[in-house]
Each structure stands twice: as C-alpha cells, then as structure tokens.
Design a protein around this motif. Sequence first.
Motif, PDB file in Angstrom:
ATOM      1  N   LYS A  76       0.760  -1.209   0.059  1.00  0.00           N
ATOM      2  CA  LYS A  76       0.041   0.121  -0.041  1.00  0.00           C
ATOM      3  C   LYS A  76       0.925   1.174  -0.163  1.00  0.00           C
ATOM      4  N   GLU A  77       2.049   0.989   0.472  1.00  0.00           N
ATOM      5  CA  GLU A  77       3.063   2.312   0.698  1.00  0.00           C
ATOM      6  C   GLU A  77       4.268   1.741   0.686  1.00  0.00           C
ATOM      7  N   ARG A  78       5.285   2.694  -0.053  1.00  0.00           N
ATOM      8  CA  ARG A  78       6.724   2.402   0.192  1.00  0.00           C
ATOM      9  C   ARG A  78       7.326   3.774   0.511  1.00  0.00           C
ATOM     10  N   TYR A  79       8.067   3.957   1.423  1.00  0.00           N
ATOM     11  CA  TYR A  79       8.696   5.134   1.826  1.00  0.00           C
ATOM     12  C   TYR A  79       9.942   4.962   2.448  1.00  0.00           C
ATOM     13  N   GLU A  80      11.088   5.999   2.253  1.00  0.00           N
ATOM     14  CA  GLU A  80      12.453   6.087   2.969  1.00  0.00           C
ATOM     15  C   GLU A  80      12.345   6.826   4.318  1.00  0.00           C
ATOM     16  N   GLU A  81      12.798   5.797   5.242  1.00  0.00           N
ATOM     17  CA  GLU A  81      13.238   6.496   6.715  1.00  0.00           C
ATOM     18  C   GLU A  81      14.599   6.616   7.047  1.00  0.00           C
ATOM     19  N   ASP A  82      15.291   7.485   6.953  1.00  0.00           N
ATOM     20  CA  ASP A  82      16.770   7.451   7.105  1.00  0.00           C
ATOM     21  C   ASP A  82      17.391   6.364   6.232  1.00  0.00           C
ATOM     22  N   ASN A  83      18.160   5.538   6.841  1.00  0.00           N
ATOM     23  CA  ASN A  83      18.757   4.471   5.964  1.00  0.00           C
ATOM     24  C   ASN A  83      17.809   3.281   5.579  1.00  0.00           C
ATOM     25  N   ALA A  84      16.815   3.181   6.026  1.00  0.00           N
ATOM     26  CA  ALA A  84      15.756   2.058   5.839  1.00  0.00           C
ATOM     27  C   ALA A  84      14.563   2.641   4.748  1.00  0.00           C
ATOM     28  N   VAL A  85      13.992   1.524   4.226  1.00  0.00           N
ATOM     29  CA  VAL A  85      12.776   1.588   3.533  1.00  0.00           C
ATOM     30  C   VAL A  85      11.625   0.730   4.001  1.00  0.00           C
ATOM     31  N   VAL A  86      10.714   1.625   4.467  1.00  0.00           N
ATOM     32  CA  VAL A  86       9.447   0.896   4.965  1.00  0.00           C
ATOM     33  C   VAL A  86       8.563   0.436   4.036  1.00  0.00           C
ATOM     34  N   LEU A  99      11.682 -11.282   7.706  1.00  0.00           N
ATOM     35  CA  LEU A  99      11.691 -10.136   8.252  1.00  0.00           C
ATOM     36  C   LEU A  99      11.001  -9.781   9.480  1.00  0.00           C
ATOM     37  N   THR A 100      11.202  -8.744  10.271  1.00  0.00           N
ATOM     38  CA  THR A 100      10.416  -8.600  11.487  1.00  0.00           C
ATOM     39  C   THR A 100       9.296  -7.394  11.251  1.00  0.00           C
ATOM     40  N   VAL A 101       8.197  -7.702  12.043  1.00  0.00           N
ATOM     41  CA  VAL A 101       7.275  -6.899  11.834  1.00  0.00           C
ATOM     42  C   VAL A 101       7.380  -5.676  12.653  1.00  0.00           C
ATOM     43  N   VAL A 102       7.566  -4.237  11.973  1.00  0.00           N
ATOM     44  CA  VAL A 102       7.543  -3.228  12.837  1.00  0.00           C
ATOM     45  C   VAL A 102       6.174  -2.767  13.674  1.00  0.00           C
ATOM     46  N   ILE A 151      13.139  -2.357   6.038  1.00  0.00           N
ATOM     47  CA  ILE A 151      14.230  -3.043   5.197  1.00  0.00           C
ATOM     48  C   ILE A 151      15.506  -2.265   5.082  1.00  0.00           C
ATOM     49  N   ILE A 152      16.617  -3.005   5.753  1.00  0.00           N
ATOM     50  CA  ILE A 152      17.947  -2.253   5.468  1.00  0.00           C
ATOM     51  C   ILE A 152      18.468  -2.263   4.079  1.00  0.00           C
ATOM     52  N   PRO A 153      19.159  -1.377   3.822  1.00  0.00           N
ATOM     53  CA  PRO A 153      19.954  -1.374   2.462  1.00  0.00           C
ATOM     54  C   PRO A 153      20.516  -2.679   1.795  1.00  0.00           C
ATOM     55  N   HIS A 154      20.984  -3.384   2.681  1.00  0.00           N
ATOM     56  CA  HIS A 154      21.587  -4.583   2.165  1.00  0.00           C
ATOM     57  C   HIS A 154      20.534  -5.676   1.801  1.00  0.00           C
ATOM     58  N   THR A 155      19.451  -5.702   2.693  1.00  0.00           N
ATOM     59  CA  THR A 155      18.368  -6.733   2.085  1.00  0.00           C
ATOM     60  C   THR A 155      17.674  -6.175   0.925  1.00  0.00           C
ATOM     61  N   TYR A 204       7.126  -1.983  -5.650  1.00  0.00           N
ATOM     62  CA  TYR A 204       6.322  -0.525  -5.023  1.00  0.00           C
ATOM     63  C   TYR A 204       5.028  -0.593  -5.082  1.00  0.00           C
ATOM     64  N   ALA A 205       4.374   0.562  -4.671  1.00  0.00           N
ATOM     65  CA  ALA A 205       2.786   0.496  -4.159  1.00  0.00           C
ATOM     66  C   ALA A 205       1.997  -0.233  -5.327  1.00  0.00           C
ATOM     67  N   GLY A 206       1.186  -1.055  -5.034  1.00  0.00           N
ATOM     68  CA  GLY A 206       0.374  -1.718  -5.879  1.00  0.00           C
ATOM     69  C   GLY A 206       0.969  -3.166  -6.242  1.00  0.00           C
ATOM     70  N   ASP A 207       2.155  -3.428  -6.184  1.00  0.00           N
ATOM     71  CA  ASP A 207       2.837  -4.662  -6.381  1.00  0.00           C
ATOM     72  C   ASP A 207       2.161  -5.686  -5.175  1.00  0.00           C
TER      73      ASP A 207
END
Length: 226
Positions: A109-119, A146-149, A160-164, A174-177
């Motif tokens: 439903k949503e993908r966005y960056e939070e500092d070094n992570a992607v939520v 993964l761990t549920v936030v 998600i960390i950059p390596h993953t 992305y959103a909709g996938d």
Amino acid sequence: MFTGIIEEIGRLKRISRKGQAMVITVEARKVLEDVHLGDSIAVNGVCLTVVEFDASSFSVDVMPETFRKTTLKDLQPGSPLNLERAMAANGRFGGHIVQGHVDSQGVIKERYEEDNAVVFRIEPVKQETLKYIVTTGSITLDGISLTVVLAGDRDFTVSIIPHTLKETVLQHKYAGDALNIECDFVGKYIERFLQFGQDRGDQGTHSRRSSGRMTMEFLAENGFTS
C-alpha cells in the motif's frame, strides 16, 4: 525447511502453462552448486521441488493450489526471483523457521524511506491472516525473513535495511505490487491445538478452548505444568 535468508536473485527463463498447472524454469547459479532431483528450493517464498536441471537453470512444477494461492501465476519471463535452498543440517540459522507455505498474498500500500531504511506497508488479501501477525514478530515476504514493525487492524509494516533491499526482489517492489506472505507457524499450531477439542466435541476443556482463555488448569491437563 528454510530460514528466509535469500541466497541469490534468479530470473524466470520459461513458463509452460496447462490450465492452472505450470512448469517454470529459473536461471540461477548459486542454488545449482549442489542441486539434485527432488531437492526443495524456495522461489519467492514458495517451496517447490526440482524436477529437472542443467548447468544454468532448474525447473519446478507448480500445482493448481499453488497457482491460485501465490503470486507465481503473475510471473513473466525475465521476472526476478528470490531463491533459497532448503537449510543444511550444519548451516547457520540466520532468519527464522520458514516452511515455504504461503498463507496469503499481500499488496504493498505504501513504500517510503526513513533515514537509511525503506518501509513497506502491506495489506494481506486474506484479512484473517492478520491474527497471526504481531508487532516485532517474524514474517516472511517473498521468502525473506523480516521483523514486523507494527501490526495494525488492516495492514502491517516492515522496515528494510539497504543490504536486504539490494540482495532481494524487494528492490523492484512498489505500491500496488503483490507479495507472498508466510506468517510465523507457531501461532497457527497454537490456534489448532486450542481448537482441536472444540472441533471434536470434547468435554471438560471445551469451554476454556472456545473462550480462548489460557488457565493453569488447562496447562496442567495438557502436560505443560505439573
């Protein structure tokens, strides 16, 4: 059994469809290093059996139940795929216990960056799946441990960390996938255990099981305490 630690990203080479059955051929390298006929390989989180292989690819059957329940039916030649071999007995357990049995598809439903992570915020297609998803608990998305936030009433988020992101197909999502979701199996077994007596019409512990309340008497009757 798998751990949810992706070994490589493969590519879908070929699809052969007959009704709701498929044979898919996947280009890969690492997972082919010690492959044998009958081996299990998780493809985007779906446990599949190797029925044929050569130096650069392997083929697996997809039965109608798997076709209906997972995102494999939406694949096209060239699609990137998360791949993991079944866990070796002497291997490190880096993720959590993953069976390769998909509980539901999910929609981003949503993908966005939070500092070094992607939520990613994800809504399961089968809403009843949410009862098995808990905040800070384990979840598998397209085969990734993964761990549920945060687990909400209609969706949940993972960070998600950059390596993953770099090493998995999430980099392309992305959103909709859609994604394959496998919940931690522990909750499903506990639910079945608590419901078993009710399903059989057993007496005695029936009222406690149907109410969903755990008591010391219930634990003692089932061997958890003395």
